[in-house]
Design a protein around this motif. Structure first.
Motif, PDB file in Angstrom:
ATOM      1  N   THR A   1       1.970  36.963  40.437  1.00 43.07           N
ATOM      2  CA  THR A   1       1.399  37.624  39.263  1.00 43.07           C
ATOM      3  C   THR A   1       2.297  37.518  38.040  1.00 43.07           C
ATOM      4  O   THR A   1       1.964  38.047  36.987  1.00 43.07           O
ATOM      5  CB  THR A   1       1.136  39.108  39.572  1.00 43.07           C
ATOM      6  OG1 THR A   1       2.343  39.702  40.046  1.00 43.07           O
ATOM      7  CG2 THR A   1       0.046  39.260  40.616  1.00 43.07           C
ATOM      8  N   GLY A   2       3.423  36.846  38.174  1.00 42.18           N
ATOM      9  CA  GLY A   2       4.331  36.669  37.050  1.00 42.18           C
ATOM     10  C   GLY A   2       5.653  36.113  37.517  1.00 42.18           C
ATOM     11  O   GLY A   2       5.862  35.891  38.706  1.00 42.18           O
ATOM     12  N   ALA A   3       6.546  35.890  36.573  1.00 50.29           N
ATOM     13  CA  ALA A   3       7.858  35.337  36.895  1.00 50.29           C
ATOM     14  C   ALA A   3       8.820  35.633  35.755  1.00 50.29           C
ATOM     15  O   ALA A   3       8.398  35.892  34.625  1.00 50.29           O
ATOM     16  CB  ALA A   3       7.766  33.834  37.113  1.00 50.29           C
ATOM     17  N   THR A   4      10.085  35.580  36.066  1.00 48.39           N
ATOM     18  CA  THR A   4      11.134  35.660  35.064  1.00 48.39           C
ATOM     19  C   THR A   4      11.905  34.356  35.126  1.00 48.39           C
ATOM     20  O   THR A   4      12.339  33.949  36.212  1.00 48.39           O
ATOM     21  CB  THR A   4      12.081  36.845  35.335  1.00 48.39           C
ATOM     22  OG1 THR A   4      11.334  38.052  35.268  1.00 48.39           O
ATOM     23  CG2 THR A   4      13.223  36.882  34.322  1.00 48.39           C
ATOM     24  N   VAL A   5      12.065  33.698  33.982  1.00 45.57           N
ATOM     25  CA  VAL A   5      12.777  32.423  33.920  1.00 45.57           C
ATOM     26  C   VAL A   5      14.088  32.625  33.170  1.00 45.57           C
ATOM     27  O   VAL A   5      14.101  33.149  32.057  1.00 45.57           O
ATOM     28  CB  VAL A   5      11.927  31.340  33.205  1.00 45.57           C
ATOM     29  CG1 VAL A   5      12.694  30.026  33.128  1.00 45.57           C
ATOM     30  CG2 VAL A   5      10.593  31.152  33.906  1.00 45.57           C
TER      31      VAL A   5
END
Length: 116
Positions: free
Chosen positions: A28-32
């Motif tokens: 449902t999302g990510a942190t890069v």
């Protein structure tokens, strides 16, 4: 609901493809985190004291545990982790507790229900 944290170290040029694949598999999302450096099996080469290593992105995915293995395998395939030396690595760890994700939990309840 229980979660896993998938941590992936990816070549910069493959980050967008991996993000897309993870979303398609239920993330449902990510942190890069951009421009991470590291060293693998062989030390990085230098030229007149300057390092010639390639930059990596670190991508963090907080995913529901029933979806985690499928997401992990899919991003490894998209990133070519097993085919190309130095393409990247990914692993998952158990998350004991998480807050600030109630909006994602509503969405995941439906997705995980369909999966199981």
């Amino acid at each position: 609901m229980h979660f896993k944290l998938i941590i992936a170290f990816i070549s910069e040029d493959k980050t967008d493809k991996v993000l897309k694949t993870a979303r398609e598999r239920g993330a449902t999302g990510a942190t890069v985190i951009n421009h991470a450096r590291g060293e693998g099996l062989k030390p990085t080469k230098t030229f007149f004291g300057l390092s010639l290593e390639t930059q990596r992105d670190v991508v963090l995915f907080l995913v529901e545990e029933h979806l985690s293995r499928k997401i992990l395998e899919s991003i490894a395939e998209t990133g070519g982790f097993e085919e190309d030396a130095g393409a990247g690595i990914a692993f998952q760890v158990d998350v004991e507790d998480a807050i600030g994700i109630s909006h994602q939990m509503r969405k995941l309840t439906q997705v995980v229900g369909d999966e199981i």
